[in-house]
Design an enzyme around this catalytic site. Structure first.
Site, PDB file in Angstrom:
ATOM      1  N   TYR A 130       0.794  -1.228  -0.110  1.00  0.00           N
ATOM      2  CA  TYR A 130       0.001  -0.061  -0.105  1.00  0.00           C
ATOM      3  C   TYR A 130       0.749   1.335  -0.149  1.00  0.00           C
ATOM      4  O   TYR A 130       1.557   1.418   0.907  1.00  0.00           O
ATOM      5  CB  TYR A 130      -0.911  -0.085   1.334  1.00  0.00           C
ATOM      6  CG  TYR A 130      -1.780   1.336   1.321  1.00  0.00           C
ATOM      7  CD1 TYR A 130      -2.834   1.563   0.494  1.00  0.00           C
ATOM      8  CD2 TYR A 130      -1.498   2.189   2.198  1.00  0.00           C
ATOM      9  CE1 TYR A 130      -3.505   2.605   0.870  1.00  0.00           C
ATOM     10  CE2 TYR A 130      -2.230   3.316   2.357  1.00  0.00           C
ATOM     11  CZ  TYR A 130      -3.287   3.755   1.756  1.00  0.00           C
ATOM     12  OH  TYR A 130      -4.033   4.470   1.726  1.00  0.00           O
TER      13      TYR A 130
ATOM     14  N   ASP B 143       9.316   3.683  -0.008  1.00  0.00           N
ATOM     15  CA  ASP B 143       8.109   4.337   0.870  1.00  0.00           C
ATOM     16  C   ASP B 143       8.365   4.166   2.667  1.00  0.00           C
ATOM     17  O   ASP B 143       7.901   2.939   3.039  1.00  0.00           O
ATOM     18  CB  ASP B 143       6.906   3.612   0.405  1.00  0.00           C
ATOM     19  CG  ASP B 143       5.670   4.120   1.276  1.00  0.00           C
ATOM     20  OD1 ASP B 143       5.681   4.979   1.833  1.00  0.00           O
ATOM     21  OD2 ASP B 143       4.506   3.717   0.761  1.00  0.00           O
TER      22      ASP B 143
ATOM     23  N   LYS C 269       3.384  10.254   8.302  1.00  0.00           N
ATOM     24  CA  LYS C 269       2.944   9.671   9.748  1.00  0.00           C
ATOM     25  C   LYS C 269       3.776  10.261  10.731  1.00  0.00           C
ATOM     26  O   LYS C 269       3.592  11.459  11.081  1.00  0.00           O
ATOM     27  CB  LYS C 269       3.055   8.183   9.612  1.00  0.00           C
ATOM     28  CG  LYS C 269       1.966   7.534   8.732  1.00  0.00           C
ATOM     29  CD  LYS C 269       1.777   6.171   9.023  1.00  0.00           C
ATOM     30  CE  LYS C 269       0.515   5.520   8.056  1.00  0.00           C
ATOM     31  NZ  LYS C 269      -0.585   5.767   8.247  1.00  0.00           N
TER      32      LYS C 269
END
Length: 460
Positions: A153, A255, A283
């Site tokens: 993801y 990522d 995040k």
């Protein structure tokens, strides 16, 4: 659904009637009653009242040790004093201006100190920064295709929502998985420009390069696959990807939206010794505020300066998020803080392992940095397809049983993992383990009774 799970669900409903009512109200105006699909689950999600340090309260007044931490965005914990102080100060000076200010350079400098990049641009989310990284990679290589891994993801843009949770009937060849759109509204042309390989399988990646000569702009991956609980790269896998990118003229994009802050002081490059061409961060770098960043070498990032790639965003580097980011890097995610969380992480993982062994539960514990997960498998998974072979109801039994005893062990969904914050204490970990020790025997009993026949349907 087995009896023990039904009992835990009944207990959950008794403990959270105000959440149930809030959910019913929300359904009238908000699809699924929540602001993000990931926050929805049956019978209804917990509605939160407040959070402080490593704990939260729901609107029914129940307290939880919080290892959800906003899907891992809060390694700082709730209301970290350094972050709150920095944010309050900037709120008195203005929130956002759409004009440059000195905090931009300061935070870029902090990022370049930690990660192997020379220049940085900012955004507000992980989706944004992976989207821009993909675009820059295409511009830098003058190629259009991106290689990603089945089950990974990388956000919500068209190049990312491919083969995120494909169903078995759509998988195709394990060495050359099909590119499967992750829902409606994704153009066929976008799907065609994303080729999919199997994680931990260098032959699968090499095959994709051979099938698409001089067409693949970049490989994008989480260095640790975190959309399947927690799946570690096998020895040599990341270096093999680095070598294949070098050989084929493609860029390697890490990522690190999840791993960048939470794996180590310097992220995956520090741990694995592999240098990517680009890094995406979000995040936990914002300390609880929306903040993302992407960085690369000066040569790659100069494509923006040369007006060959456009990057913009009204809320990029808003003063409040940047203040939170600076406080997070300088005062929260220090080397001393990593030593503290490493100790807690080791205690939690080793405690889980001892309880798993004692209870005869068929499971293992995957752990990396402040993240970890109870993996309900007899042996370590190596890719997405391995992960799908899970007893979903047994996992739900675990999650609801922990919640009913005051421990939010991780976000809901069996593809997630726990996060330990810098504000968690040894007492929190002791309580977490005490609750798991209470729950584990019933899990083991249910697992033995259910057997392998109930494995499957892990997607959501």
């Amino acid at each position: 659904m087995h009896d023990a799970l039904q009992k835990e669900l009944a207990t959950y409903e008794k403990r959270t009637p105000k959440s149930a009512a809030a959910y019913q109200r929300a359904l009238e105006r908000i699809p699924l009653g929540v602001a993000s699909n990931y926050r929805h689950y049956e019978p209804y999600p917990i509605f939160v009242r407040d959070g402080k340090a490593g704990r939260i309260h729901d609107i029914d007044g129940n307290e939880y040790i919080d290892h959800n931490l906003c899907f891992g965005a809060l390694m700082a914990g709730h209301c970290h004093p350094a972050v709150v102080k920095a944010v309050k100060q900037k709120l008195d000076e203005g929130t956002t201006f759409g004009m440059p200010h000195e905090q931009e350079w300061e935070l870029a400098e902090e990022i370049c100190k930690r990660y192997p990049v020379e220049m940085v641009r900012f955004g507000s989310s992980g989706t944004e920064v992976t989207m821009h990284a993909v675009r820059i990679a295409r511009a830098a290589t003058k190629r259009e295709k991106i290689l990603k891994f089945e089950g990974s993801y990388h956000g919500l843009h068209d190049a990312a929502l491919v083969s995120v949770k494909p169903k078995e009937e759509d998988w195709g060849d394990p060495e050359a998985p099909n590119s499967v759109p992750g829902g409606g509204g994704i153009p066929k042309a976008s799907v065609a420009n994303v080729v999919v390989a199997a994680f931990n399988n260098l032959k699968s990646v090499e095959r994709r390069f051979k099938e698409n000569p001089d067409q693949i702009a970049a490989i994008i991956l989480e260095p640790i696959l975190m959309n399947v609980g927690l799946c570690l790269p096998q020895a040599g896998f990341l270096q093999g990807l680095r070598d294949l990118c070098n050989k084929n003229g493609a860029l390697l994009i890490f990522d690190e939206v999840k791993t960048g802050a939470k794996l180590a002081w310097g992220g995956a490059s520090e741990i694995f010794g592999v240098k990517p061409d680009m890094i995406c961060l979000a995040k936990s770098i914002g300390g609880g505020l929306p903040l993302g960043a992407f960085g690369a070498s000066r040569a790659v990032m100069d494509l923006i300066a040369q007006h060959k790639v456009f990057h913009g965003g009204t809320y990029n580097t808003n003063r409040v998020a940047m203040a939170a980011g600076l406080a997070t890097f300088r005062e929260v995610l220090t080397r001393e803080a990593y030593a503290h969380t490493d100790k807690l992480s080791k205690k939690l993982a080793e405690g889980y392992r001892a309880i798993v062994k004692k209870s005869a539960l068929q499971a293992y514990i995957a752990s990396a940095g402040v993240n970890g997960a109870l993996m309900l498998y007899p042996q370590e998974i190596k890719n997405y397809r391995d992960w799908t072979k899970i007893d979903v109801d047994l996992w739900r039994h675990y999650w609801f049983a922990m919640v009913n005893r005051g421990v939010l062990a991780q976000p809901y969904w069996w593809d997630e993992q726990w996060t330990i914050s810098v504000q968690h204490t040894e007492a929190d970990i002791d309580q977490h383990l005490a609750v798991f020790e209470e729950v584990a025997p019933a899990l083991a009993q249910a697992q033995q009774q259910r057997g392998a026949a109930f494995v499957g349907a892990a997607g959501h």
